[in-house]
Design an enzyme around this catalytic site. Structure first.
Site, PDB file in Angstrom:
ATOM      1  N   GLU A   1       0.865  -1.201   0.000  1.00 44.07           N
ATOM      2  CA  GLU A   1       0.000   0.000   0.000  1.00 44.07           C
ATOM      3  C   GLU A   1       0.896   1.245   0.000  1.00 44.07           C
ATOM      4  OE1 GLU A   1      -1.537   0.832   3.941  1.00 44.07           O
ATOM      5  OE2 GLU A   1      -3.324   1.834   3.158  1.00 44.07           O
TER       6      GLU A   1
ATOM      7  N   ASN B   1      -6.826   6.468  -1.647  1.00 42.55           N
ATOM      8  CA  ASN B   1      -5.778   5.495  -1.361  1.00 42.55           C
ATOM      9  C   ASN B   1      -6.049   4.337  -2.329  1.00 42.55           C
ATOM     10  OD1 ASN B   1      -4.053   3.591  -0.320  1.00 42.55           O
ATOM     11  ND2 ASN B   1      -4.526   4.035   1.819  1.00 42.55           N
TER      12      ASN B   1
ATOM     13  N   LYS C   1      -9.448   2.433  -1.802  1.00 44.20           N
ATOM     14  CA  LYS C   1      -9.673   1.863  -0.462  1.00 44.20           C
ATOM     15  C   LYS C   1     -11.016   2.302   0.124  1.00 44.20           C
ATOM     16  CE  LYS C   1      -7.029   1.394   3.892  1.00 44.20           C
ATOM     17  NZ  LYS C   1      -5.741   1.786   4.499  1.00 44.20           N
TER      18      LYS C   1
ATOM     19  N   CYS D   1      -4.896  -2.906   2.732  1.00 43.99           N
ATOM     20  CA  CYS D   1      -4.596  -2.844   4.172  1.00 43.99           C
ATOM     21  C   CYS D   1      -5.777  -3.142   5.087  1.00 43.99           C
ATOM     22  CB  CYS D   1      -3.965  -1.504   4.512  1.00 43.99           C
ATOM     23  SG  CYS D   1      -3.191  -1.544   6.137  1.00 43.99           S
TER      24      CYS D   1
ATOM     25  N   ASN E   1       0.293  -1.074   5.410  1.00 42.18           N
ATOM     26  CA  ASN E   1       1.221  -0.365   6.311  1.00 42.18           C
ATOM     27  C   ASN E   1       0.594  -0.478   7.687  1.00 42.18           C
ATOM     28  OD1 ASN E   1       3.247   1.819   4.761  1.00 42.18           O
ATOM     29  ND2 ASN E   1       1.418   1.337   3.582  1.00 42.18           N
TER      30      ASN E   1
END
Ligand code: CDV
Length: 316
Positions: free
Chosen positions: A47, A110, A127, A174, A199
């Site tokens: 990511e 994202n 995301k 993520c 992350n």
């Protein structure tokens, strides 16, 4: 003939705020070469793979924030990675911060993309489950400002056919991996492989006393359950190590449809792991235990899409 795809998780060690895009792209390219040398045809990067994990920093100057975003993909700095993928005939997943215009408005997502072995971008995901907060928390050891810097993704959870074997690949990012709905929607679209980058800070911002081993356990648990319950391969790739002093765990994983971890990273630095995935491995689960058409009882699942939060509703 067995349908197989050798995949690599290309974990990145830390990227500091001062590191240039060019230096990061060089690292990504070195790992792509290493993955290719091992026989992998698909590489999963993390990511926000081009910069430090900037949501940990409180920033108010929009120009400073936008320096972490890409207005083009590929852009001048990422073009060499796409070109190398094309030369090596390697497909990849790449996470980055996307700056775009929609309906006359500037939007920031994202984002991750799937790139085919011919260098063409085939799929984009934004995301959905943005974690963290939008306000400044001056008392906290660090920030997690995804809710401030990003808009909620508007593309849903999709799957794309890739490679000569027509592998159905889904992507997410993520925190999405912790939500069963993420995997299930893609599995209902036939996902055979779900790929993601992450992350994950070593410390729980809101509950710093949470032990680090529990955080790693929850990461594994989420990926392993998502894989098994949806009879899908899951490839999860970290950005790890200490970025400007702030630690994130590694534990990049390749998980089989049985829920077993078949490969994992050992370090918190740049590290490539690879596995030759048998795409038929999940078939017996799809035909039996998780034969969705036969066993799912959607008349009892309505609340899942009707209600977000918990409302105590005892039946007695
Ligand atoms: N980048 C992330 O989405 N991180 C979250 C943290 C905040 C828990 C994660 O799920 O790993």
């Amino acid at each position: 003939m067995a349908r197989r795809l050798k995949v690599a998780a290309a974990q990145l060690g830390p990227i500091h705020r001062a590191d240039s895009r060019a230096s990061v792209v060089k690292r990504l390219m070195a790992m792509m070469r290493e993955a290719h040398a091992s026989g992998a045809r698909f590489v999963v990067f993390p990511e926000l793979a081009l910069t430090t994990f900037f949501p940990r920093w409180w920033m108010t100057d929009q120009a400073e924030i936008d320096r972490y975003f890409e207005a083009q993909m590929p852009g001048p700095e990422t073009q060499p990675l796409f070109e190398l993928g094309r030369q090596l005939k390697v497909g990849f997943y790449l996470g980055y911060a996307e700056l775009t215009e929609e309906g006359g408005k500037t939007k920031r997502y994202n984002t991750s993309v799937l790139v085919a072995p011919n260098g063409q971008l085939v799929g984009k995901y934004r995301k959905v489950h943005l974690p963290g907060h939008s306000e400044h928390l001056p008392e906290a050891a660090f920030q997690h400002l995804e809710k401030r810097y990003f808009d909620v993704g508007n593309l849903g959870f999709d799957v794309w056919r890739m490679f000569d074997e027509n592998v159905l690949i889904g992507q997410c990012i993520c925190n999405d991996r912790r939500w069963p709905e993420t995997y299930r929607v893609m599995a209902l679209k036939g996902a055979e492989m779900i790929v993601l980058g992450y992350n994950t800070p070593n410390e729980n911002l809101h509950t710093p006393e949470e032990p680090q081993h529990i955080r790693v356990f929850h990461h594994r648990l989420s990926c392993q359950a998502g894989a098994y319950q949806n009879a899908s391969w899951v490839i999860a790739t970290a950005k790890a190590g200490r970025e400007d002093g702030f630690g994130m765990h590694g534990e990049s994983l390749i998980v089989a449809p049985t829920g077993e971890i078949v490969a994992k990273t050992l370090t918190e630095g740049d590290e490539v792991i690879a596995y030759d995935c048998d795409l038929s491995l999940g078939e017996y689960l799809r035909e039996q235990t998780f034969n969705f058409a036969k066993h799912r009882r959607i008349e009892h699942y309505k609340l899942i899409t009707e209600r977000t939060g918990v409302k105590a509703e005892p039946a007695n």
